[in-house]
Design a protein around this motif. Structure first.
Motif, PDB file in Angstrom:
ATOM      1  N   ARG A   4     -13.601   4.346 -37.706  1.00 22.46           N
ATOM      2  CA  ARG A   4     -14.483   3.342 -37.098  1.00 22.46           C
ATOM      3  C   ARG A   4     -14.089   3.094 -35.647  1.00 22.46           C
ATOM      4  N   ASP A   5     -15.082   3.024 -34.784  1.00 19.06           N
ATOM      5  CA  ASP A   5     -14.872   2.781 -33.356  1.00 19.06           C
ATOM      6  C   ASP A   5     -14.771   1.268 -33.133  1.00 19.06           C
ATOM      7  N   SER A   6     -13.699   0.671 -33.658  1.00 18.08           N
ATOM      8  CA  SER A   6     -13.591  -0.780 -33.757  1.00 18.08           C
ATOM      9  C   SER A   6     -13.427  -1.512 -32.432  1.00 18.08           C
ATOM     10  N   GLN A   7     -12.952  -0.836 -31.395  1.00 17.94           N
ATOM     11  CA  GLN A   7     -12.768  -1.585 -30.144  1.00 17.94           C
ATOM     12  C   GLN A   7     -13.818  -1.242 -29.091  1.00 17.94           C
ATOM     13  N   ARG A   8     -14.870  -0.565 -29.500  1.00 18.52           N
ATOM     14  CA  ARG A   8     -15.930  -0.180 -28.564  1.00 18.52           C
ATOM     15  C   ARG A   8     -16.467  -1.376 -27.778  1.00 18.52           C
ATOM     16  N   SER A   9     -16.811  -2.467 -28.461  1.00 12.10           N
ATOM     17  CA  SER A   9     -17.388  -3.616 -27.751  1.00 12.10           C
ATOM     18  C   SER A   9     -16.383  -4.230 -26.781  1.00 12.10           C
ATOM     19  N   LYS A  10     -15.107  -4.233 -27.135  1.00 14.15           N
ATOM     20  CA  LYS A  10     -14.081  -4.756 -26.223  1.00 14.15           C
ATOM     21  C   LYS A  10     -13.935  -3.857 -24.998  1.00 14.15           C
ATOM     22  N   VAL A  11     -13.993  -2.550 -25.205  1.00 18.26           N
ATOM     23  CA  VAL A  11     -13.916  -1.601 -24.087  1.00 18.26           C
ATOM     24  C   VAL A  11     -15.089  -1.829 -23.147  1.00 18.26           C
ATOM     25  N   TYR A  12     -16.285  -1.939 -23.696  1.00 16.88           N
ATOM     26  CA  TYR A  12     -17.472  -2.159 -22.863  1.00 16.88           C
ATOM     27  C   TYR A  12     -17.404  -3.495 -22.118  1.00 16.88           C
ATOM     28  N   ALA A  13     -16.924  -4.534 -22.779  1.00 15.49           N
ATOM     29  CA  ALA A  13     -16.804  -5.846 -22.127  1.00 15.49           C
ATOM     30  C   ALA A  13     -15.811  -5.785 -20.975  1.00 15.49           C
ATOM     31  N   ALA A  14     -14.685  -5.133 -21.188  1.00 18.63           N
ATOM     32  CA  ALA A  14     -13.683  -4.999 -20.128  1.00 18.63           C
ATOM     33  C   ALA A  14     -14.255  -4.230 -18.948  1.00 18.63           C
ATOM     34  N   GLU A  15     -14.948  -3.139 -19.226  1.00 21.46           N
ATOM     35  CA  GLU A  15     -15.499  -2.324 -18.146  1.00 21.46           C
ATOM     36  C   GLU A  15     -16.617  -3.056 -17.405  1.00 21.46           C
ATOM     37  N   GLN A  16     -17.398  -3.880 -18.104  1.00 21.96           N
ATOM     38  CA  GLN A  16     -18.413  -4.687 -17.423  1.00 21.96           C
ATOM     39  C   GLN A  16     -17.746  -5.673 -16.464  1.00 21.96           C
ATOM     40  N   PHE A  17     -16.643  -6.266 -16.879  1.00 19.34           N
ATOM     41  CA  PHE A  17     -15.889  -7.173 -16.012  1.00 19.34           C
ATOM     42  C   PHE A  17     -15.426  -6.437 -14.751  1.00 19.34           C
ATOM     43  N   VAL A  18     -14.897  -5.229 -14.909  1.00 17.97           N
ATOM     44  CA  VAL A  18     -14.408  -4.447 -13.767  1.00 17.97           C
ATOM     45  C   VAL A  18     -15.570  -4.075 -12.858  1.00 17.97           C
ATOM     46  N   ARG A  19     -16.703  -3.648 -13.423  1.00 20.86           N
ATOM     47  CA  ARG A  19     -17.863  -3.308 -12.583  1.00 20.86           C
ATOM     48  C   ARG A  19     -18.350  -4.528 -11.803  1.00 20.86           C
ATOM     49  N   THR A  20     -18.300  -5.697 -12.441  1.00 22.43           N
ATOM     50  CA  THR A  20     -18.697  -6.929 -11.750  1.00 22.43           C
ATOM     51  C   THR A  20     -17.750  -7.218 -10.587  1.00 22.43           C
ATOM     52  N   MET A  21     -16.460  -6.978 -10.782  1.00 20.97           N
ATOM     53  CA  MET A  21     -15.496  -7.147  -9.676  1.00 20.97           C
ATOM     54  C   MET A  21     -15.892  -6.265  -8.495  1.00 20.97           C
ATOM     55  N   PHE A  22     -16.204  -5.015  -8.774  1.00 14.66           N
ATOM     56  CA  PHE A  22     -16.597  -4.082  -7.714  1.00 14.66           C
ATOM     57  C   PHE A  22     -17.898  -4.533  -7.048  1.00 14.66           C
ATOM     58  N   ASP A  23     -18.860  -4.989  -7.845  1.00 11.11           N
ATOM     59  CA  ASP A  23     -20.133  -5.460  -7.285  1.00 11.11           C
ATOM     60  C   ASP A  23     -19.919  -6.649  -6.361  1.00 11.11           C
ATOM     61  N   ARG A  24     -19.111  -7.600  -6.784  1.00  4.40           N
ATOM     62  CA  ARG A  24     -18.872  -8.795  -5.950  1.00  4.40           C
ATOM     63  C   ARG A  24     -18.132  -8.438  -4.670  1.00  4.40           C
ATOM     64  N   ALA A  25     -17.178  -7.535  -4.771  1.00  2.00           N
ATOM     65  CA  ALA A  25     -16.453  -7.104  -3.571  1.00  2.00           C
ATOM     66  C   ALA A  25     -17.420  -6.448  -2.587  1.00  2.00           C
ATOM     67  N   ALA A  26     -18.324  -5.634  -3.094  1.00  2.00           N
ATOM     68  CA  ALA A  26     -19.305  -4.971  -2.223  1.00  2.00           C
ATOM     69  C   ALA A  26     -20.280  -5.987  -1.622  1.00  2.00           C
ATOM     70  N   GLU A  27     -20.749  -6.936  -2.428  1.00  2.00           N
ATOM     71  CA  GLU A  27     -21.680  -7.963  -1.947  1.00  2.00           C
ATOM     72  C   GLU A  27     -21.081  -8.799  -0.831  1.00  2.00           C
ATOM     73  N   HIS A  28     -19.784  -9.088  -0.939  1.00  2.00           N
ATOM     74  CA  HIS A  28     -19.111  -9.925   0.053  1.00  2.00           C
ATOM     75  C   HIS A  28     -18.513  -9.105   1.191  1.00  2.00           C
ATOM     76  N   HIS A  29     -18.706  -7.800   1.164  1.00  2.00           N
ATOM     77  CA  HIS A  29     -18.163  -6.911   2.203  1.00  2.00           C
ATOM     78  C   HIS A  29     -16.671  -7.142   2.399  1.00  2.00           C
ATOM     79  N   ASN A  30     -15.993  -7.393   1.298  1.00  2.00           N
ATOM     80  CA  ASN A  30     -14.559  -7.637   1.351  1.00  2.00           C
ATOM     81  C   ASN A  30     -13.937  -7.027   0.098  1.00  2.00           C
ATOM     82  N   ARG A  31     -13.234  -5.955   0.277  1.00  2.00           N
ATOM     83  CA  ARG A  31     -12.646  -5.232  -0.851  1.00  2.00           C
ATOM     84  C   ARG A  31     -11.329  -5.842  -1.328  1.00  2.00           C
ATOM     85  N   VAL A  32     -10.829  -6.851  -0.615  1.00  2.00           N
ATOM     86  CA  VAL A  32      -9.600  -7.515  -1.034  1.00  2.00           C
ATOM     87  C   VAL A  32      -9.976  -8.589  -2.048  1.00  2.00           C
TER      88      VAL A  32
END
Length: 164
Positions: A4-32
């Motif tokens: 069973r792929d029991s941690q699939r939803s946790k993996v996807y949730a974590a990766e969505q959080f990381v993608r959101t970090m990248f999106d916000r950094a790009a939106e604010h033109h500040n990678r720090v």
């Protein structure tokens, strides 16, 4: 029978959080970013305009010396379009390994972190598909291709989500 792929939803949730970090950094033109009390500079993330762009990127990633040295048995990986906008996925067919990505209207899927996730499936055929071996492969691949900061961010966010 596959485990069973029991941690699939946790993996996807974590990766969505990381993608959101990248999106916000790009939106604010500040990678720090302040990442759990540490100042961290995120690299820019590639975005793609078409399936052909994704195919060129996949070919380039698989040709990188660090990727070839770490995963010498990785064969070619084709990219095809897919209907629907909700998912990208990896599949192994009689014709070979394939990543299916939605068309250009699904911008969320035409980005580096999503494509690297699918490449990691190609490099790690362990079961379950989103188990500990896959997570380690994706972190290592992201660090190799995008930089050690990305591997670190993924590892920390996975841990916070309870991903093993």
């Amino acid at each position: 029978m596959s485990p069973r792929d029991s941690q699939r939803s946790k993996v996807y949730a974590a990766e969505q959080f990381v993608r959101t970090m990248f999106d916000r950094a790009a939106e604010h033109h500040n990678r720090v970013v302040d990442f759990f009390g540490t100042s961290l500079t995120l690299p820019p993330e590639a975005k793609f305009g078409s399936r052909e762009d994704v195919q060129r990127y996949v070919d380039d990633v698989l040709a990188l010396p660090g990727v070839r040295a770490r995963w010498p048995d990785a064969g070619p990986l084709n990219v095809r379009g897919r209907r629907g906008e909700r998912a990208a996925h990896y599949e192994l067919t009689d014709a070979g390994a394939v990543i299916a990505v939605p068309d250009a209207s699904a911008r969320w899927a035409l980005r580096e972190l999503v494509v690297l996730h699918e490449i990691a499936h190609h490099l790690c055929d362990a079961e379950p598909p989103h188990g500990p071996e896959f997570v380690a492969t994706f972190c290592e691949l992201a660090a190799t291709v995008m930089g050690p900061e990305v591997g670190h961010v993924l590892r920390v966010v996975y841990a916070k989500e309870g991903v093993r």
